[in-house]
Design a protein around this motif. Structure first.
Motif, PDB file in Angstrom:
ATOM      1  N   ASN A 145      27.948  -5.956  25.754  1.00  0.00           N
ATOM      2  CA  ASN A 145      29.202  -6.224  26.384  1.00  0.00           C
ATOM      3  C   ASN A 145      29.185  -6.543  27.781  1.00  0.00           C
ATOM      4  N   ASN A 146      28.009  -6.334  28.458  1.00  0.00           N
ATOM      5  CA  ASN A 146      27.843  -6.505  29.914  1.00  0.00           C
ATOM      6  C   ASN A 146      27.871  -8.248  29.965  1.00  0.00           C
ATOM      7  N   GLN A 147      28.378  -8.653  31.191  1.00  0.00           N
ATOM      8  CA  GLN A 147      29.010 -10.049  31.666  1.00  0.00           C
ATOM      9  C   GLN A 147      27.856 -10.897  30.955  1.00  0.00           C
ATOM     10  N   ASN A 148      26.618 -10.795  31.472  1.00  0.00           N
ATOM     11  CA  ASN A 148      25.629 -12.014  31.000  1.00  0.00           C
ATOM     12  C   ASN A 148      24.779 -11.729  29.804  1.00  0.00           C
ATOM     13  N   ALA A 149      25.230 -10.424  29.028  1.00  0.00           N
ATOM     14  CA  ALA A 149      24.528 -10.098  27.839  1.00  0.00           C
ATOM     15  C   ALA A 149      24.625 -11.160  26.917  1.00  0.00           C
ATOM     16  N   LEU A 150      23.760 -11.289  25.949  1.00  0.00           N
ATOM     17  CA  LEU A 150      23.711 -12.140  24.715  1.00  0.00           C
ATOM     18  C   LEU A 150      24.076 -11.265  23.600  1.00  0.00           C
ATOM     19  N   PRO A 151      25.065 -11.280  22.967  1.00  0.00           N
ATOM     20  CA  PRO A 151      25.763 -10.385  21.916  1.00  0.00           C
ATOM     21  C   PRO A 151      24.791 -10.531  20.657  1.00  0.00           C
ATOM     22  N   ASP A 152      24.307 -11.749  20.479  1.00  0.00           N
ATOM     23  CA  ASP A 152      23.296 -11.535  19.109  1.00  0.00           C
ATOM     24  C   ASP A 152      21.649 -11.699  19.622  1.00  0.00           C
ATOM     25  N   GLU A 153      21.653 -10.955  20.836  1.00  0.00           N
ATOM     26  CA  GLU A 153      19.914 -11.205  21.288  1.00  0.00           C
ATOM     27  C   GLU A 153      19.439 -10.469  20.219  1.00  0.00           C
ATOM     28  N   ASP A 154      19.702  -9.670  19.305  1.00  0.00           N
ATOM     29  CA  ASP A 154      18.664  -9.053  18.419  1.00  0.00           C
ATOM     30  C   ASP A 154      18.340 -10.247  17.335  1.00  0.00           C
ATOM     31  N   LEU A 155      19.224 -11.100  16.751  1.00  0.00           N
ATOM     32  CA  LEU A 155      18.909 -12.310  16.055  1.00  0.00           C
ATOM     33  C   LEU A 155      18.150 -13.201  16.821  1.00  0.00           C
ATOM     34  N   VAL A 156      18.302 -13.614  18.189  1.00  0.00           N
ATOM     35  CA  VAL A 156      17.655 -14.276  18.919  1.00  0.00           C
ATOM     36  C   VAL A 156      16.158 -14.000  18.944  1.00  0.00           C
ATOM     37  N   VAL A 157      15.886 -12.650  19.128  1.00  0.00           N
ATOM     38  CA  VAL A 157      14.591 -12.171  19.495  1.00  0.00           C
ATOM     39  C   VAL A 157      13.765 -12.212  18.329  1.00  0.00           C
ATOM     40  N   THR A 158      14.217 -11.572  17.011  1.00  0.00           N
ATOM     41  CA  THR A 158      13.742 -11.490  15.939  1.00  0.00           C
ATOM     42  C   THR A 158      13.479 -12.806  15.262  1.00  0.00           C
ATOM     43  N   GLY A 159      14.443 -13.813  15.489  1.00  0.00           N
ATOM     44  CA  GLY A 159      14.386 -15.204  15.057  1.00  0.00           C
ATOM     45  C   GLY A 159      13.101 -15.838  15.522  1.00  0.00           C
ATOM     46  N   LEU A 160      12.719 -15.476  16.626  1.00  0.00           N
ATOM     47  CA  LEU A 160      11.517 -16.003  17.323  1.00  0.00           C
ATOM     48  C   LEU A 160      10.380 -15.118  17.134  1.00  0.00           C
ATOM     49  N   GLY A 161      10.393 -14.356  16.068  1.00  0.00           N
ATOM     50  CA  GLY A 161       9.182 -13.529  15.631  1.00  0.00           C
ATOM     51  C   GLY A 161       8.762 -12.292  16.289  1.00  0.00           C
ATOM     52  N   MET A 162       9.603 -11.938  17.408  1.00  0.00           N
ATOM     53  CA  MET A 162       9.226 -10.838  18.260  1.00  0.00           C
ATOM     54  C   MET A 162       9.879  -9.676  17.591  1.00  0.00           C
ATOM     55  N   GLU A 163       9.697  -8.298  17.814  1.00  0.00           N
ATOM     56  CA  GLU A 163      10.321  -7.057  17.635  1.00  0.00           C
ATOM     57  C   GLU A 163      11.373  -6.946  18.625  1.00  0.00           C
ATOM     58  N   TYR A 164      12.513  -6.113  18.132  1.00  0.00           N
ATOM     59  CA  TYR A 164      13.515  -6.109  19.128  1.00  0.00           C
ATOM     60  C   TYR A 164      14.289  -4.544  18.876  1.00  0.00           C
ATOM     61  N   MET A 165      14.367  -3.999  20.055  1.00  0.00           N
ATOM     62  CA  MET A 165      14.811  -2.766  20.166  1.00  0.00           C
ATOM     63  C   MET A 165      15.872  -2.481  21.442  1.00  0.00           C
ATOM     64  N   GLN A 166      16.659  -1.905  21.045  1.00  0.00           N
ATOM     65  CA  GLN A 166      18.030  -1.529  22.015  1.00  0.00           C
ATOM     66  C   GLN A 166      18.123  -0.023  22.223  1.00  0.00           C
ATOM     67  N   ILE A 167      18.188   0.468  23.568  1.00  0.00           N
ATOM     68  CA  ILE A 167      18.571   1.734  23.875  1.00  0.00           C
ATOM     69  C   ILE A 167      19.595   1.714  24.667  1.00  0.00           C
ATOM     70  N   PRO A 168      20.793   1.842  24.391  1.00  0.00           N
ATOM     71  CA  PRO A 168      22.104   1.553  25.233  1.00  0.00           C
ATOM     72  C   PRO A 168      21.932   2.828  26.506  1.00  0.00           C
ATOM     73  N   VAL A 169      21.736   2.348  27.632  1.00  0.00           N
ATOM     74  CA  VAL A 169      21.900   3.261  28.554  1.00  0.00           C
ATOM     75  C   VAL A 169      22.816   3.230  29.739  1.00  0.00           C
ATOM     76  N   ASP A 170      23.760   4.114  29.644  1.00  0.00           N
ATOM     77  CA  ASP A 170      24.786   3.834  30.505  1.00  0.00           C
ATOM     78  C   ASP A 170      24.479   3.872  31.988  1.00  0.00           C
ATOM     79  N   PHE A 171      24.699   2.934  32.793  1.00  0.00           N
ATOM     80  CA  PHE A 171      24.175   2.996  34.280  1.00  0.00           C
ATOM     81  C   PHE A 171      24.512   4.110  34.926  1.00  0.00           C
TER      82      PHE A 171
END
Length: 231
Positions: A111-137
């Motif tokens: 939900n960051n201003q310049n984030a991609l809400p569907d980044e997981d789909l974008v990355v995996t759709g390009l054949g790469m693995e995706y991992m998210q660790i939500p770190v509170d700044f």
């Protein structure tokens, strides 16, 4: 002989004062073969300032990335297998895949201003693995780092991009991973982190906590952990 432009002249003069004429001749020969002084070459400038005493003994170790990757916000390449950056655009993820990256690790919130809400789909759709660790700044915790480090160690041969929004979180994690897991000297890794930012009090304390848990002293010659006035 050395090139006649200003940066080359400064570089060679500094070497002459610091290392002597014999090394100067050798270094200038290497310079003429390897470095291009037509623009502001960061490798040459860094070494010049280091020898002049304006930078700590360990200079930056970040590598020069391929031109397409250099367009990504604050992209930093530490090795052939590990880089960090700010938020790539949708189109830049295609570039990342084209450059052989196999895994993307995102350590912020979608939900960051310049984030991609569907980044997981974008990355995996390009054949790469995706991992998210939500770190509170405002509240990073050591376990966040250990989750990342454990994933890296389990697939150490995967070409990985670690990113957040501006490469602040990511350079801090990169610093810790390189120091704790790869044995990179603190001064070298910190110089690389400082090409993006000087950690604020919260992130300095987080870094210190992880280093202490791993019996690593954050203090070193040339290491300045002073909190910036603006923070």
């Amino acid at each position: 002989m050395c090139s006649s432009d200003l940066l080359s002249t400064l570089f060679c003069a500094t070497l002459e004062l610091t290392l002597g004429k014999a090394l100067l001749r050798l270094q200038c020969q290497l310079t003429s073969m390897q470095w291009n002084f037509r623009g502001l070459d960061m490798k040459a400038l860094t070494l010049t300032l280091m020898l002049a005493g304006l930078l700590p003994a360990f200079a930056q170790a970040v590598e020069e990335p391929p031109a397409p990757l250099a367009e990504i916000t604050n992209f930093r390449q530490y090795s052939d297998l590990f880089s960090s950056a700010g938020q790539p655009t949708r189109e830049q993820f295609q570039t990342i895949a084209d450059q052989g990256f196999e895994r993307v690790v995102y350590i912020a919130f979608t939900n960051n201003q310049n984030a991609l809400p569907d980044e997981d789909l974008v990355v995996t759709g390009l054949g790469m693995e995706y991992m998210q660790i939500p770190v509170d700044f405002s509240n990073p915790q050591p376990y966040h780092f250990y989750v990342f480090a454990d994933a890296m160690e389990r697939a150490a041969d995967q070409k990985t991009l670690l990113h957040c929004q501006v490469n602040a979180r990511a350079t801090a994690f990169s610093f810790l991973y390189r120091v704790v897991n790869e044995g990179v000297p603190v001064a070298e890794a910190k110089a690389d982190m400082n090409t993006v930012w000087q950690p604020n009090a919260v992130w300095r304390d987080f870094i210190f906590a992880v280093l202490e848990e791993n019996n690593i002293d954050p203090n070193c010659e040339g290491c300045d952990w002073t909190i910036p006035d603006s923070q």
